[in-house]
Design a protein around this motif. Structure first.
Motif, PDB file in Angstrom:
ATOM      1  N   GLY A   1     -10.334   4.813   5.770  1.00 34.07           N
ATOM      2  CA  GLY A   1     -11.755   4.515   5.765  1.00 34.07           C
ATOM      3  C   GLY A   1     -12.126   3.227   5.068  1.00 34.07           C
ATOM      4  O   GLY A   1     -13.202   2.683   5.304  1.00 34.07           O
ATOM      5  N   VAL A   2     -11.252   2.677   4.198  1.00 34.28           N
ATOM      6  CA  VAL A   2     -11.593   1.427   3.515  1.00 34.28           C
ATOM      7  C   VAL A   2     -11.185   0.245   4.386  1.00 34.28           C
ATOM      8  O   VAL A   2     -10.275   0.338   5.204  1.00 34.28           O
ATOM      9  CB  VAL A   2     -10.935   1.333   2.119  1.00 34.28           C
ATOM     10  N   GLU A   3     -11.882  -0.840   4.209  1.00 34.05           N
ATOM     11  CA  GLU A   3     -11.616  -2.064   4.961  1.00 34.05           C
ATOM     12  C   GLU A   3     -11.610  -3.252   4.008  1.00 34.05           C
ATOM     13  O   GLU A   3     -12.240  -3.220   2.955  1.00 34.05           O
ATOM     14  CB  GLU A   3     -12.678  -2.289   6.045  1.00 34.05           C
TER      15      GLU A   3
ATOM     16  N   VAL B   1      -6.459  -4.570   2.457  1.00 33.46           N
ATOM     17  CA  VAL B   1      -5.857  -3.662   3.432  1.00 33.46           C
ATOM     18  C   VAL B   1      -4.954  -4.446   4.378  1.00 33.46           C
ATOM     19  O   VAL B   1      -3.814  -4.038   4.662  1.00 33.46           O
ATOM     20  CB  VAL B   1      -6.936  -2.914   4.230  1.00 33.46           C
ATOM     21  N   GLY B   2      -5.451  -5.586   4.851  1.00 36.28           N
ATOM     22  CA  GLY B   2      -4.663  -6.417   5.760  1.00 36.28           C
ATOM     23  C   GLY B   2      -3.348  -6.854   5.151  1.00 36.28           C
ATOM     24  O   GLY B   2      -2.297  -6.808   5.810  1.00 36.28           O
ATOM     25  N   GLN B   3      -3.371  -7.289   3.871  1.00 37.01           N
ATOM     26  CA  GLN B   3      -2.117  -7.755   3.279  1.00 37.01           C
ATOM     27  C   GLN B   3      -1.170  -6.586   2.991  1.00 37.01           C
ATOM     28  O   GLN B   3       0.059  -6.736   3.074  1.00 37.01           O
ATOM     29  CB  GLN B   3      -2.370  -8.592   2.033  1.00 37.01           C
TER      30      GLN B   3
ATOM     31  N   ASP C   1      -7.656  -5.265   9.116  1.00 43.57           N
ATOM     32  CA  ASP C   1      -8.296  -5.026   7.830  1.00 43.57           C
ATOM     33  C   ASP C   1      -8.795  -3.589   7.673  1.00 43.57           C
ATOM     34  O   ASP C   1      -9.546  -3.293   6.738  1.00 43.57           O
ATOM     35  CB  ASP C   1      -9.471  -5.992   7.631  1.00 43.57           C
ATOM     36  N   GLU C   2      -8.369  -2.690   8.558  1.00 37.98           N
ATOM     37  CA  GLU C   2      -8.850  -1.310   8.505  1.00 37.98           C
ATOM     38  C   GLU C   2      -7.721  -0.354   8.130  1.00 37.98           C
ATOM     39  O   GLU C   2      -6.646  -0.374   8.732  1.00 37.98           O
ATOM     40  CB  GLU C   2      -9.426  -0.893   9.863  1.00 37.98           C
ATOM     41  N   TYR C   3      -7.982   0.472   7.128  1.00 34.18           N
ATOM     42  CA  TYR C   3      -7.007   1.483   6.700  1.00 34.18           C
ATOM     43  C   TYR C   3      -7.276   2.748   7.527  1.00 34.18           C
ATOM     44  O   TYR C   3      -8.214   3.493   7.276  1.00 34.18           O
ATOM     45  CB  TYR C   3      -7.176   1.774   5.213  1.00 34.18           C
TER      46      TYR C   3
ATOM     47  N   THR D   1      -2.239   4.017   9.393  1.00 36.31           N
ATOM     48  CA  THR D   1      -1.786   3.325   8.184  1.00 36.31           C
ATOM     49  C   THR D   1      -1.334   4.342   7.146  1.00 36.31           C
ATOM     50  O   THR D   1      -0.293   4.172   6.495  1.00 36.31           O
ATOM     51  CB  THR D   1      -2.923   2.464   7.605  1.00 36.31           C
ATOM     52  N   ALA D   2      -2.111   5.410   6.997  1.00 32.87           N
ATOM     53  CA  ALA D   2      -1.769   6.447   6.021  1.00 32.87           C
ATOM     54  C   ALA D   2      -0.419   7.086   6.354  1.00 32.87           C
ATOM     55  O   ALA D   2       0.379   7.391   5.443  1.00 32.87           O
ATOM     56  CB  ALA D   2      -2.865   7.501   5.971  1.00 32.87           C
ATOM     57  N   ASP D   3      -0.139   7.282   7.635  1.00 34.52           N
ATOM     58  CA  ASP D   3       1.153   7.853   8.033  1.00 34.52           C
ATOM     59  C   ASP D   3       2.302   6.935   7.626  1.00 34.52           C
ATOM     60  O   ASP D   3       3.351   7.405   7.149  1.00 34.52           O
ATOM     61  CB  ASP D   3       1.175   8.081   9.545  1.00 34.52           C
ATOM     62  N   ALA D   4       2.110   5.632   7.831  1.00 35.27           N
ATOM     63  CA  ALA D   4       3.151   4.669   7.432  1.00 35.27           C
ATOM     64  C   ALA D   4       3.328   4.680   5.915  1.00 35.27           C
ATOM     65  O   ALA D   4       4.460   4.582   5.410  1.00 35.27           O
ATOM     66  CB  ALA D   4       2.789   3.274   7.927  1.00 35.27           C
ATOM     67  N   ILE D   5       2.229   4.815   5.180  1.00 30.65           N
ATOM     68  CA  ILE D   5       2.303   4.854   3.717  1.00 30.65           C
ATOM     69  C   ILE D   5       3.047   6.101   3.253  1.00 30.65           C
ATOM     70  O   ILE D   5       3.838   6.065   2.296  1.00 30.65           O
ATOM     71  CB  ILE D   5       0.888   4.794   3.107  1.00 30.65           C
ATOM     72  N   ARG D   6       2.832   7.220   3.934  1.00 22.92           N
ATOM     73  CA  ARG D   6       3.573   8.438   3.563  1.00 22.92           C
ATOM     74  C   ARG D   6       5.083   8.230   3.721  1.00 22.92           C
ATOM     75  O   ARG D   6       5.880   8.689   2.884  1.00 22.92           O
ATOM     76  CB  ARG D   6       3.099   9.612   4.413  1.00 22.92           C
ATOM     77  N   ARG D   7       5.484   7.560   4.788  1.00 22.30           N
ATOM     78  CA  ARG D   7       6.919   7.291   4.973  1.00 22.30           C
ATOM     79  C   ARG D   7       7.425   6.371   3.874  1.00 22.30           C
ATOM     80  O   ARG D   7       8.537   6.547   3.356  1.00 22.30           O
ATOM     81  CB  ARG D   7       7.156   6.674   6.368  1.00 22.30           C
ATOM     82  N   TRP D   8       6.627   5.372   3.529  1.00 25.70           N
ATOM     83  CA  TRP D   8       6.996   4.454   2.434  1.00 25.70           C
ATOM     84  C   TRP D   8       7.086   5.215   1.110  1.00 25.70           C
ATOM     85  O   TRP D   8       8.024   5.022   0.329  1.00 25.70           O
ATOM     86  CB  TRP D   8       5.966   3.320   2.361  1.00 25.70           C
TER      87      TRP D   8
END
Length: 383
Positions: A146-148, A152-154, A171-173, A177-184
């Protein structure tokens, strides 16, 4: 030491000033400043006003003169190069602080001098990494769906560079994006929340070198507590100039850097800033200095300087260069009563004052142009 080099036209006009093999070497040196054209012209005008030559020797203001000057010099064609050297310090530039954001205990710290790249732990809190990622925008908030914004882009650009996919880099989370962060997070032993809490990632422009540690392993850390300082990994030269010499350091200007062993490498002015020292409020007056950062150009220059972690160096600036121009000694200039400057042209047993336009001043000579002025023309000189 200031240097002003005159290079004959048939010699090389490369950036570096001529080497000086017989010059005694010193660890540090501070020298004379380069000739400034305004000051020279003022001195010439003052000399003329004192009677050293306003007009022709017969007082006519031009034409033939009854007497000859006490000395003469030839007009020469050459390359003028106005160069100056300054002392500098080889290092890694200004250090930035990494302050703790995640509360807990510091369980691992890097060594001073250690290099850390994208995706590696800068340090660990409660056995969990605080990770370095690349970007110009500092971390300032939790990143979650939900944040932009630019942060977020970087973050997403870093995830992609680290091999994660399944999301759009923008620039949108998003949930992707959250799924990729969970893997990270899973890969780094973090709680798989899909949210990057403030302080879990430190953004820097590129790879960093740990400059100093400001805490110890086992110490408590939290918001605002300084953990370490870091710099970039590329060596740079830092120096100060007097404000009168600011003309030397324009951003992007090429320079030569002389290392302690006498080797010269190419550099480029990376940053210029003006700093005011207010003094101590007593007898010490406020001073203004120009701070300059010079980057060493290319991998070869960096490799050559790699053996010197911190060292005194000399930086050679070229303030101006004029190729294939007519020059005379500065002392040959005279101020004309109608304004401007001229030279006393000597032909046989007669002389005449010829108006000239002046150009670059360097090494006691000045570039001139004027009617009838050519290479080999003889001009009057004071005794």
């Amino acid at each position: 030491m200031s240097e002003t080099t005159v290079v004959p036209e048939d010699t090389s006009t490369e950036l570096h000033p001529p080497s000086e093999p017989d010059r005694p070497r010193r660890h540090r040196r501070r020298g004379r400043k380069a000739v400034i054209a305004v000051g020279v012209l003022a001195a010439v005008a003052g000399a003329a006003a004192a009677g050293l030559g306003f007009a022709g020797r017969d007082g006519s203001g031009g034409g033939s003169a009854a007497g000859l000057p006490p000395a003469t010099a030839d007009v020469t064609r050459q390359t003028l190069k106005d160069s100056q050297s300054e002392d500098g310090e080889l290092g890694y530039g200004t250090a930035s602080a990494a302050a703790g954001r995640v509360p807990g205990t510091l369980t691992r710290l890097p060594d001073a001098g250690e290099r850390i790249t994208r995706g590696e732990a800068l340090y660990e809190v409660d056995d969990k990494p605080v990770t370095l990622m690349y970007g110009a925008t500092p971390a300032y908030r939790d990143l979650k769906p939900g944040v932009e914004g630019a942060d977020v882009g970087q973050l997403e650009r870093n995830l992609k560079a680290l091999g994660y996919s399944g999301f759009t880099v923008d620039d949108e989370y998003t949930d992707a994006t959250a799924d990729a962060i969970r893997r990270w997070q899973e890969d780094h032993g973090l709680d798989e929340t899909g949210v990057v809490e403030l302080g879990r990632v430190v953004f820097a422009p590129g790879a960093v070198r740990v400059d100093s540690l400001d805490a110890q392993e086992g110490a408590a850390t939290g918001p605002g507590q300084k953990v370490l300082s870091y710099t970039g990994t590329a060596q740079v030269v830092s120096l100060e100039l007097d404000t009168a010499d600011q003309r030397l350091a324009k951003k992007g200007t090429k320079v030569a850097v002389e290392l302690p062993d006498g080797t010269r490498v190419e550099g480029r002015v990376q940053d210029v800033s003006t700093v005011v020292d207010p003094g101590n409020g007593g007898d010490e007056e406020a001073t203004t200095k120009v701070k300059v950062t010079v980057a060493l150009d290319g991998a070869k220059a960096q490799k050559t300087a790699a053996s010197y972690v911190l060292a005194a160096v000399h930086v050679f600036f070229t303030a101006g260069e004029r190729k294939n121009v007519l020059t005379v000694p500065v002392a040959a200039l005279v101020a004309l009563p109608e304004g401007g400057f001229g030279v006393e042209v000597v032909r046989g047993s007669t002389t005449a004052y010829v108006p000239v336009e002046t150009g670059l001043f360097a090494n006691g000579r000045v570039e001139i142009t004027g009617e009838g002025i050519a290479e080999g023309t003889k001009v009057g000189m004071p005794a």
